[in-house]
Scaffold this motif. Structure first.
Motif, PDB file in Angstrom:
ATOM      1  N   ALA A  37       0.826  -1.220   0.000  1.00 21.05           N
ATOM      2  CA  ALA A  37       0.000   0.000   0.000  1.00 21.05           C
ATOM      3  C   ALA A  37       0.854   1.261   0.000  1.00 21.05           C
ATOM      4  CB  ALA A  37      -0.927  -0.004   1.210  1.00 21.05           C
ATOM      5  N   THR A  38       1.997   1.219   0.660  1.00 21.05           N
ATOM      6  CA  THR A  38       2.777   2.457   0.809  1.00 21.05           C
ATOM      7  C   THR A  38       4.034   2.456  -0.062  1.00 21.05           C
ATOM      8  OG1 THR A  38       3.878   1.537   2.747  1.00 21.05           O
ATOM      9  CG2 THR A  38       1.960   2.920   3.151  1.00 21.05           C
ATOM     10  N   TRP A  39       4.175   1.427  -0.904  1.00 19.53           N
ATOM     11  CA  TRP A  39       5.326   1.372  -1.800  1.00 19.53           C
ATOM     12  C   TRP A  39       5.204   2.472  -2.841  1.00 19.53           C
ATOM     13  CZ3 TRP A  39       6.541   0.517  -6.940  1.00 19.53           C
ATOM     14  CH2 TRP A  39       7.878   0.155  -7.190  1.00 19.53           C
ATOM     15  N   PRO A  40       6.232   3.177  -3.276  1.00 15.74           N
ATOM     16  CA  PRO A  40       7.640   2.982  -2.947  1.00 15.74           C
ATOM     17  C   PRO A  40       8.160   3.944  -1.881  1.00 15.74           C
ATOM     18  CG  PRO A  40       7.484   4.379  -4.868  1.00 15.74           C
ATOM     19  CD  PRO A  40       6.076   4.136  -4.392  1.00 15.74           C
ATOM     20  N   THR A  41       7.283   4.794  -1.310  1.00  7.93           N
ATOM     21  CA  THR A  41       7.806   5.823  -0.403  1.00  7.93           C
ATOM     22  C   THR A  41       7.946   5.338   1.039  1.00  7.93           C
ATOM     23  OG1 THR A  41       5.548   6.636  -0.482  1.00  7.93           O
ATOM     24  CG2 THR A  41       7.200   7.932  -1.658  1.00  7.93           C
ATOM     25  N   GLY A  42       6.933   4.631   1.534  1.00  7.45           N
ATOM     26  CA  GLY A  42       6.982   4.197   2.930  1.00  7.45           C
ATOM     27  C   GLY A  42       7.890   2.987   3.115  1.00  7.45           C
ATOM     28  N   ARG A  43       8.473   2.872   4.303  1.00  8.07           N
ATOM     29  CA  ARG A  43       9.291   1.697   4.616  1.00  8.07           C
ATOM     30  C   ARG A  43       8.641   1.020   5.814  1.00  8.07           C
ATOM     31  NH1 ARG A  43      14.587   1.339   7.605  1.00  8.07           N
ATOM     32  NH2 ARG A  43      15.363  -0.720   7.046  1.00  8.07           N
ATOM     33  N   VAL A  44       8.492  -0.294   5.730  1.00 12.13           N
ATOM     34  CA  VAL A  44       7.795  -1.004   6.809  1.00 12.13           C
ATOM     35  C   VAL A  44       8.732  -2.042   7.416  1.00 12.13           C
ATOM     36  CG1 VAL A  44       5.769  -2.384   7.395  1.00 12.13           C
ATOM     37  CG2 VAL A  44       5.618  -0.692   5.563  1.00 12.13           C
ATOM     38  N   LEU A  45       8.851  -2.037   8.736  1.00 11.63           N
ATOM     39  CA  LEU A  45       9.656  -3.046   9.428  1.00 11.63           C
ATOM     40  C   LEU A  45       8.708  -4.004  10.143  1.00 11.63           C
ATOM     41  CD1 LEU A  45      12.336  -0.793  11.199  1.00 11.63           C
ATOM     42  CD2 LEU A  45      12.433  -1.794   8.923  1.00 11.63           C
ATOM     43  N   THR A  75       5.718  10.493   3.011  1.00 11.06           N
ATOM     44  CA  THR A  75       4.748  11.469   2.519  1.00 11.06           C
ATOM     45  C   THR A  75       3.493  11.460   3.397  1.00 11.06           C
ATOM     46  OG1 THR A  75       3.622   9.845   1.150  1.00 11.06           O
ATOM     47  CG2 THR A  75       5.478  10.986   0.132  1.00 11.06           C
ATOM     48  N   THR A  76       2.702  12.516   3.228  1.00  3.32           N
ATOM     49  CA  THR A  76       1.421  12.584   3.940  1.00  3.32           C
ATOM     50  C   THR A  76       0.525  11.423   3.522  1.00  3.32           C
ATOM     51  OG1 THR A  76       1.585  14.958   4.157  1.00  3.32           O
ATOM     52  CG2 THR A  76      -0.624  14.051   4.254  1.00  3.32           C
ATOM     53  N   GLU A  77       0.585  11.054   2.225  1.00  2.08           N
ATOM     54  CA  GLU A  77      -0.242   9.931   1.747  1.00  2.08           C
ATOM     55  C   GLU A  77       0.137   8.648   2.471  1.00  2.08           C
ATOM     56  OE1 GLU A  77       1.399  11.991  -0.554  1.00  2.08           O
ATOM     57  OE2 GLU A  77      -0.430  13.187  -0.624  1.00  2.08           O
ATOM     58  N   ASP A  78       1.429   8.458   2.736  1.00  2.00           N
ATOM     59  CA  ASP A  78       1.852   7.261   3.487  1.00  2.00           C
ATOM     60  C   ASP A  78       1.160   7.229   4.851  1.00  2.00           C
ATOM     61  OD1 ASP A  78       3.595   6.537   1.474  1.00  2.00           O
ATOM     62  OD2 ASP A  78       5.385   7.353   2.456  1.00  2.00           O
ATOM     63  N   VAL A  79       1.114   8.401   5.493  1.00  5.86           N
ATOM     64  CA  VAL A  79       0.494   8.468   6.829  1.00  5.86           C
ATOM     65  C   VAL A  79      -0.997   8.142   6.708  1.00  5.86           C
ATOM     66  CG1 VAL A  79      -0.055   9.994   8.772  1.00  5.86           C
ATOM     67  CG2 VAL A  79       2.188  10.146   7.675  1.00  5.86           C
ATOM     68  N   GLN A  80      -1.644   8.722   5.700  1.00  5.42           N
ATOM     69  CA  GLN A  80      -3.082   8.466   5.518  1.00  5.42           C
ATOM     70  C   GLN A  80      -3.342   6.977   5.292  1.00  5.42           C
ATOM     71  OE1 GLN A  80      -3.371  11.824   2.452  1.00  5.42           O
ATOM     72  NE2 GLN A  80      -5.420  11.804   3.358  1.00  5.42           N
ATOM     73  N   LYS A  81      -2.488   6.366   4.448  1.00  5.31           N
ATOM     74  CA  LYS A  81      -2.685   4.939   4.157  1.00  5.31           C
ATOM     75  C   LYS A  81      -2.466   4.101   5.411  1.00  5.31           C
ATOM     76  CE  LYS A  81      -1.449   5.231  -0.707  1.00  5.31           C
ATOM     77  NZ  LYS A  81      -0.283   5.238  -1.615  1.00  5.31           N
ATOM     78  N   ALA A  82      -1.472   4.478   6.199  1.00  5.41           N
ATOM     79  CA  ALA A  82      -1.182   3.716   7.421  1.00  5.41           C
ATOM     80  C   ALA A  82      -2.351   3.818   8.401  1.00  5.41           C
ATOM     81  CB  ALA A  82       0.100   4.234   8.062  1.00  5.41           C
ATOM     82  N   GLU A 190      -1.482  20.856   9.051  1.00  5.68           N
ATOM     83  CA  GLU A 190      -2.064  19.811   8.204  1.00  5.68           C
ATOM     84  C   GLU A 190      -2.198  18.587   9.089  1.00  5.68           C
ATOM     85  OE1 GLU A 190      -2.659  20.213   4.802  1.00  5.68           O
ATOM     86  OE2 GLU A 190      -2.121  22.310   5.162  1.00  5.68           O
ATOM     87  N   VAL A 191      -3.417  18.054   9.195  1.00  2.15           N
ATOM     88  CA  VAL A 191      -3.654  16.967  10.150  1.00  2.15           C
ATOM     89  C   VAL A 191      -4.338  15.785   9.480  1.00  2.15           C
ATOM     90  CG1 VAL A 191      -4.796  16.337  12.317  1.00  2.15           C
ATOM     91  CG2 VAL A 191      -4.012  18.656  11.979  1.00  2.15           C
ATOM     92  N   VAL A 192      -3.810  14.586   9.731  1.00  2.22           N
ATOM     93  CA  VAL A 192      -4.492  13.363   9.297  1.00  2.22           C
ATOM     94  C   VAL A 192      -5.325  12.876  10.479  1.00  2.22           C
ATOM     95  CG1 VAL A 192      -4.195  10.972   8.537  1.00  2.22           C
ATOM     96  CG2 VAL A 192      -2.635  12.758   7.694  1.00  2.22           C
TER      97      VAL A 192
END
Ligand code: FAD
Length: 472
Positions: A37-45, A75-82, A190-192
């Protein structure tokens, strides 16, 4: 057509791969889902990778709150997706900035933890008429703001240069060199929110967004994740700050500290051994903190005259020993003391008429534990300004527990649970015992929580909970 076919085949392979994994280990599948979902910007451990994570926290206890997944958004989108991912999969979510919380509010066992530092520490400034605004990324610190802005401008900040700007501003934010709260300088954010939506909040917000705007500046982490914060800088240089090691004892100094003075504000501190090697200038004992109104020679002369005529004995021998690389602030990591085993802090604001008695009582505790605890009184800023505060912080398992006991035993005098502390980032522990003290407007905030996060996705033990919501 051939390309579409290939993509389709790849997708169904991934889906069957994920389905197979889900049967074996639901976490593996969830992890892959979040990665995709967060590829390629987010990194998940996930799983064993979490063991390699560099915690970089102030209180070592926080590193014991092992999350189920760690996500490093860009990115903000990564946060929204998470956020949507956590909600859809019934996961707890927690989020961190610089990890300077004393009570580990930024972490939760088994949660999806967002490490917002990967969103960058950029600080940009913009001039609007006479005002200069600073636009802050989630990873910025006091130091990154200082490094960016002109020396003719200033802002409210705390003691330690590595403290994160978000945790500080969104929960009040007290600083020694200004007489206003940091959250008063916020002009936009800016708030999610818990549904994954992005909102721009400012003084023009209306309706439920206006309520969210109010709540975000008092108990922000209970209501949303800020991906960008804009503050108004003061159109003045930072008030100059003198730190004078002295030889006098506490009682003498307490009797001399004025409620306010023509040259500025005076406070007392003791940080030795906790933060600095004992032989260094800041490691020797009591320190007089003088915040000057300005840089005029008259102001400095007036402050030094006050020192001289009040029998203050400067610790000249320590000045002579200043090593060339002395930390200019509480840069504990330079002394190899960071992170601490545990950390507890008691901070409370009292009327000027009462603060000396409370300060004396707390000093009686400090004097027994000076190797592992630090102390701050004020600076006292005069009758009309914010109430002054007194702070004791302890940084070992044993002294942190003893401090909590001491506060409990002396609760009739210290009033730890009574409204009046003012919202601040420093709850004594992670229970809700003191919430009325930190949030006198708790019921109002709980009603706003019902509107914006009724399922308490942004749960924080010391935060605001959706209590008394209609229909719940
Ligand atoms: C040595 C020391 C000195 C301090 N001095 C002062 C002081 O003088 N005055 C003062 O007011 N405070 C002071 N503090 C307290 C400090 O301001 C708070 O602990 C602050 O919350 C730390 O922010 P952080 O981002 O570094 O911490 P974190 O531990 O990362 O986060 C703290 C809280 O903020 C939330 N948060 C972080 N980023 C975001 C975001 N982007 N959106 C929403 N919520 C977010 C977290 O979820 C958590 O609840 C001090 C702390 C230390 C350790």
């Amino acid at each position: 057509y051939a390309g579409k076919e290939a993509v389709h085949m790849l997708q169904s392979r991934v889906q069957s791969h994920v389905a197979a994994h889900r049967r074996v280990d639901p976490d593996v599948a969830l992890c892959e889902e979040l990665r995709t979902a967060t590829w390629p910007t987010g990194r998940v451990l996930c799983g064993g990778e979490i063991l390699t994570y560099g915690w970089d926290v102030y209180n070592e206890q926080c590193a014991k709150l092992t999350p189920r997944f760690i996500m490093q958004p860009k990115t903000t989108e990564d946060v929204q997706k998470a956020v949507r991912f956590a909600k859809n999969n019934n996961l707890n979510i927690s989020f961190r900035g610089q990890g300077h919380t004393y009570n580990c509010a930024a972490f939760q066992q088994n949660s999806l933890n967002l490490d917002l530092r990967t969103m960058g520490s950029t600080v940009t400034t913009r001039k609007i008429g006479e005002d200069t605004l600073a636009i802050l990324s989630p990873g910025s610190t006091f130091q990154t703001i200082k490094d960016t802005i002109s020396s003719q401008l200033s802002f409210t900040h705390g003691t330690c240069p590595t403290v994160g700007v978000m945790g500080f501003h969104l929960h009040g934010g007290w600083g020694a060199t200004t007489d206003t709260w940091a959250n008063e300088s916020i002009v936009q954010m800016e708030v999610v929110t818990a549904d994954g939506a992005l909102h721009t909040l400012n003084a023009e917000s209306t309706g439920e967004e206006a309520q969210l705007w109010n709540a975000m500046r008092v108990a922000g982490s209970s209501f949303g994740i800020v991906t960008e914060l804009t503050i108004r800088l003061f159109n003045r240089r930072e008030r100059p700050y003198l730190v004078l090691p002295v030889l006098n004892d506490f009682d003498f100094l307490l009797s001399k500290v004025p409620n306010g003075a023509a040259f500025g504000w005076v406070g007392l501190a003791r940080w030795d051994k906790v933060f600095y090697p004992q032989s260094t200038v800041l490691g020797h004992g009591w320190i007089l903190q003088i915040v000057l109104n300005d840089l005029y020679p008259w102001t400095l002369t007036s402050a030094l005259s006050w020192v001289f005529f009040n029998g203050i004995q400067l610790a000249f021998s320590y000045f002579a020993q200043i090593p060339p690389n002395i930390p200019t602030n509480a840069e504990t990591w330079l002394n190899g003391l960071y992170p601490f085993q545990d950390s507890a802090v008691f901070t409370r604001f009292y009327p000027l008429s009462d603060i000396r008695d409370k300060a004396k009582l707390l000093e009686s505790f400090l004097s027994q534990h000076v190797d592992n605890c630090r102390y701050n009184l004020g600076p006292l800023q005069g009758e009309s300004a914010r109430l002054p505060l007194v702070t004791v912080e302890c940084n070992t398992l044993q002294t942190a527990a003893l401090l909590k006991d001491f506060v409990r035993q002396n609760s009739a005098v210290l009033l730890p649970d009574k409204p009046g502390s003012g919202y601040i980032n420093l709850p004594l522990d992670d229970t809700s015992t003191y919430r009325e003290a930190y949030f006198p407007q708790y019921d109002e905030l709980a009603a706003i929580k019902c509107l914006w996060d009724p399922s308490d996705l942004f749960y924080s033990r010391v935060g605001i909970h959706p209590e008394g919501c209609s229909g719940s």
